[in-house]
Design an enzyme around this catalytic site. Structure first.
Site, PDB file in Angstrom:
ATOM      1  N   HIS A 127      -1.215  49.981   6.493  1.00  0.00           N
ATOM      2  CA  HIS A 127      -1.649  49.009   7.512  1.00  0.00           C
ATOM      3  C   HIS A 127      -0.423  48.238   7.997  1.00  0.00           C
ATOM      4  O   HIS A 127      -0.059  47.205   7.433  1.00  0.00           O
ATOM      5  CB  HIS A 127      -2.706  48.082   6.900  1.00  0.00           C
ATOM      6  N   HIS A 172       1.414  47.336  11.816  1.00  0.00           N
ATOM      7  CA  HIS A 172       1.505  47.439  13.280  1.00  0.00           C
ATOM      8  C   HIS A 172       2.984  47.472  13.636  1.00  0.00           C
ATOM      9  O   HIS A 172       3.693  46.501  13.353  1.00  0.00           O
ATOM     10  CB  HIS A 172       0.833  46.237  13.942  1.00  0.00           C
ATOM     11  N   HIS A 198     -10.133  47.711  12.047  1.00  0.00           N
ATOM     12  CA  HIS A 198     -10.086  46.368  11.472  1.00  0.00           C
ATOM     13  C   HIS A 198     -11.516  45.836  11.449  1.00  0.00           C
ATOM     14  O   HIS A 198     -12.215  45.887  12.475  1.00  0.00           O
ATOM     15  CB  HIS A 198      -9.235  45.433  12.335  1.00  0.00           C
ATOM     16  N   GLU A 217     -12.075  40.901   8.720  1.00  0.00           N
ATOM     17  CA  GLU A 217     -10.860  40.070   8.578  1.00  0.00           C
ATOM     18  C   GLU A 217     -11.286  38.635   8.910  1.00  0.00           C
ATOM     19  O   GLU A 217     -11.352  37.787   8.035  1.00  0.00           O
ATOM     20  CB  GLU A 217      -9.764  40.562   9.530  1.00  0.00           C
ATOM     21  N   ASP A 256       0.924  44.481   7.370  1.00  0.00           N
ATOM     22  CA  ASP A 256       0.296  44.129   8.656  1.00  0.00           C
ATOM     23  C   ASP A 256       1.335  43.904   9.759  1.00  0.00           C
ATOM     24  O   ASP A 256       1.618  44.828  10.522  1.00  0.00           O
ATOM     25  CB  ASP A 256      -0.616  42.904   8.485  1.00  0.00           C
ATOM     26  N   ASP A 257       1.879  42.702   9.854  1.00  0.00           N
ATOM     27  CA  ASP A 257       2.880  42.351  10.875  1.00  0.00           C
ATOM     28  C   ASP A 257       4.010  41.588  10.192  1.00  0.00           C
ATOM     29  O   ASP A 257       4.120  40.362  10.319  1.00  0.00           O
ATOM     30  CB  ASP A 257       2.234  41.473  11.959  1.00  0.00           C
TER      31      ASP A 257
HETATM   32  N1  ADE Z   1      -2.965  43.286  15.623  1.00  0.00           N
HETATM   33  C1  ADE Z   1      -1.856  43.106  14.890  1.00  0.00           C
HETATM   34  N2  ADE Z   1      -2.165  42.518  13.728  1.00  0.00           N
HETATM   35  C2  ADE Z   1      -3.501  42.332  13.712  1.00  0.00           C
HETATM   36  C3  ADE Z   1      -4.427  41.772  12.795  1.00  0.00           C
HETATM   37  N3  ADE Z   1      -4.043  41.268  11.620  1.00  0.00           N
HETATM   38  N4  ADE Z   1      -5.715  41.732  13.138  1.00  0.00           N
HETATM   39  C4  ADE Z   1      -6.120  42.206  14.303  1.00  0.00           C
HETATM   40  N5  ADE Z   1      -5.304  42.741  15.201  1.00  0.00           N
HETATM   41  C5  ADE Z   1      -4.005  42.810  14.912  1.00  0.00           C
HETATM   42 ZN    ZN Z   2      -3.735  44.666  11.216  1.00  0.00          ZN
END
Ligand code: ADE
Ligand code: ZN
Length: 335
Positions: free
Chosen positions: A14, A16, A194, A197, A275-276
Site C-alpha cells: 500500500h 501511492h 480503500h 479508513e 501509504d504516502d
Molecule cells: N490517496 C493517497 N493516500 C490516500 C489515503 N490514505 N486514503 C485515500 N486516498 C489516498
Molecule cells: Zn492509501
C-alpha cells in the site's frame, strides 16, 4: 528490536507513488519544469504538512503532484522511492498510481506509466526488488471518468496487475464504482479498494461483496462490526494497514490506540505499509518501529507482518514461497 526490524525482509502492498514525492524533489521538479508552487523552501513544504483528516491531506497531495509532467519526472519519483526500499530491505512492492491526477492536467497516460515502469524494471535488475503496479480510480470523480481511465489502461494491461479505489471515502462509497470494477475484473485485473479508513465498516463489506476485492486497503474500522472481524479472520482477507498515515490523519489519535496488533493476534491477515511516506514522516522501517514502540511484540509477530504481506501479494505461488523462505531464514538466524 530496532536492528531486527531494520534488516527484516519487508513487502509493501500500500504505497501511492505520488505520496513518495519528498519536498526536495518537489522543489527540483518545480524548477526544472517551471511550475509555480506556493512554498519558498522544502522546510516550508514540510511545515505545511499538518493534517486534521484525510481531506486536509488530499488537498496538499494533489497540489504536490502538479510538478510531475514528463516521463523523466515519473522515473525520478519512482526511483527515489525504490532506493528507500533498498535501505529498508523491502524486497517486493506493489505500487499504486493515480492516473486521473495526471491526465486531468493534460499529462498522457503513456508518460506516467512509461516513467514508472522503467524505474521498476531497473529496480528489478539493479536492486533486486520485484514489483507490481496497481492503478487507482479517484472516488471523488465520477464512475464514467473511471471507466474512461480503464479504457486508457487497456493497451498497457500487461504492466498493470490490478485496479484500486482511493481519495475521499466520505460520500463516495464502494458501490458508486460497481460497474467499472465489474468491467476491470472482466478484463482480468485484480481488485483492491480503500475502505474503512475514514468510512464505516459497511464500506469494507461492500468493497468485498460488490467490488470483489482481493485485499482491503486500510480496513481498520472493521472493529466496529464484530461479525465482520470474525469473517476477515476466517477468510484471511488481507488488510493493508498504514500506521503512521492513520495517526497523521487522526484515524487514531495515538499509536498506542492503533488496533493493528490486536487484529494480528486475532488471526487477521494484516500488513504494515507506508501509504504516502513523504507526507506522513516515514517509510516501511519507520512504520514497523512506530508500531513496535507502542505495542511490544515478539520477533515472530514482527515477521508475521511480512509473511502476511507475502500471502496477500499478487505474485505466483512459487515467488511467494521464495520470499517466505527468506523471511523464515532471517527469523531462524535471529533466534
Ligand atoms: N490517496 C493517497 N493516500 C490516500 C489515503 N490514505 N486514503 C485515500 N486516498 C489516498
Ligand atoms: Zn492509501
Amino acid at each position: 528490536m530496532h536492528s531486527f526490524i531494520q534488516h527484516l525482509p519487508k513487502v509493501e502492498l500500500h504505497l501511492h507513488i505520488e505520496g513518495s514525492l519528498e519536498p526536495e524533489l518537489m522543489f527540483e521538479l518545480a524548477q526544472r519544469n517551471q511550475v509555480e508552487i506556493p512554498f519558498n523552501s522544502p522546510e516550508e513544504v514540510r511545515n505545511a504538512y499538518q493534517f486534521t483528516n484525510l481531506q486536509s491531506f488530499l488537498d496538499i497531495y494533489y497540489q504536490g503532484a502538479n510538478v510531475l509532467l514528463h516521463e523523466q519526472d515519473f522515473f525520478d519519483l519512482t526511483w527515489a522511492y525504490l532506493l528507500r526500499c533498498k535501505q529498508d530491505n523491502v524486497i517486493h512492492t506493489e505500487i499504486f498510481f493515480d492516473p486521473q491526477t495526471h491526465t486531468a492536467r493534460g499529462v498522457a497516460f503513456k508518460t506516467v506509466i512509461e516513467g514508472i515502469t522503467k524505474a521498476l524494471e531497473q529496480a528489478k535488475s539493479e536492486l533486486g526488488i520485484s514489483s507490481q503496479l496497481i492503478m487507482c480510480f479517484l472516488r471523488h470523480l465520477s464512475e464514467e471518468d473511471a471507466i474512461e481511465t480503464l479504457q486508457q489502461a487497456l493497451p498497457y494491461k500487461e504492466k498493470i496487475v490490478g485496479v484500486g479505489l482511493d481519495s475521499s471515502e466520505q460520500g463516495h462509497p464502494p458501490e458508486k464504482f460497481t460497474e467499472v470494477f465489474r468491467q476491470a475484473r472482466e478484463a482480468g485485473f485484480l481488485a483492491v479498494a480503500h475502505a474503512g479508513e475514514e468510512g464505516p465498516a459497511l464500506n469494507i463489506r461492500n468493497a468485498i461483496d460488490i467490488l470483489g476485492v482481493k485485499r482491503v486497503d486500510h480496513g481498520v474500522r472493521c472493529v466496529e462490526d464484530e461479525a465482520l472481524v470474525a469473517e476477515l479472520a476466517e477468510t484471511r482477507m488481507p488488510l493493508t494497514v498504514c500506521p503512521l498515515s492513520n495517526t497523521k490523519l487522526k484515524v487514531f489519535q495515538e499509536m498506542t490506540e492503533h488496533n493493528i496488533v490486536e487484529l494480528l493476534r486475532k488471526g487477521l491477515c494484516v500488513t504494515i505499509n507506508s501509504d504516502d511516506p513523504a507526507y506522513f514522516g516515514g517509510y516501511m522501517t519507520d512504520n514497523f518501529n512506530a508500531v513496535a514502540n507502542a505495542h511490544p511484540m515478539t520477533h515472530a509477530e514482527l515477521a508475521q507482518f511480512t509473511l502476511n504481506a507475502i500471502e496477500a501479494s499478487f505474485i505466483s505461488d512459487a515467488e511467494k514461497q521464495a520470499l517466505a523462505e527468506k523471511v523464515d531464514h532471517y527469523v531462524a538466524s535471529h533466534a
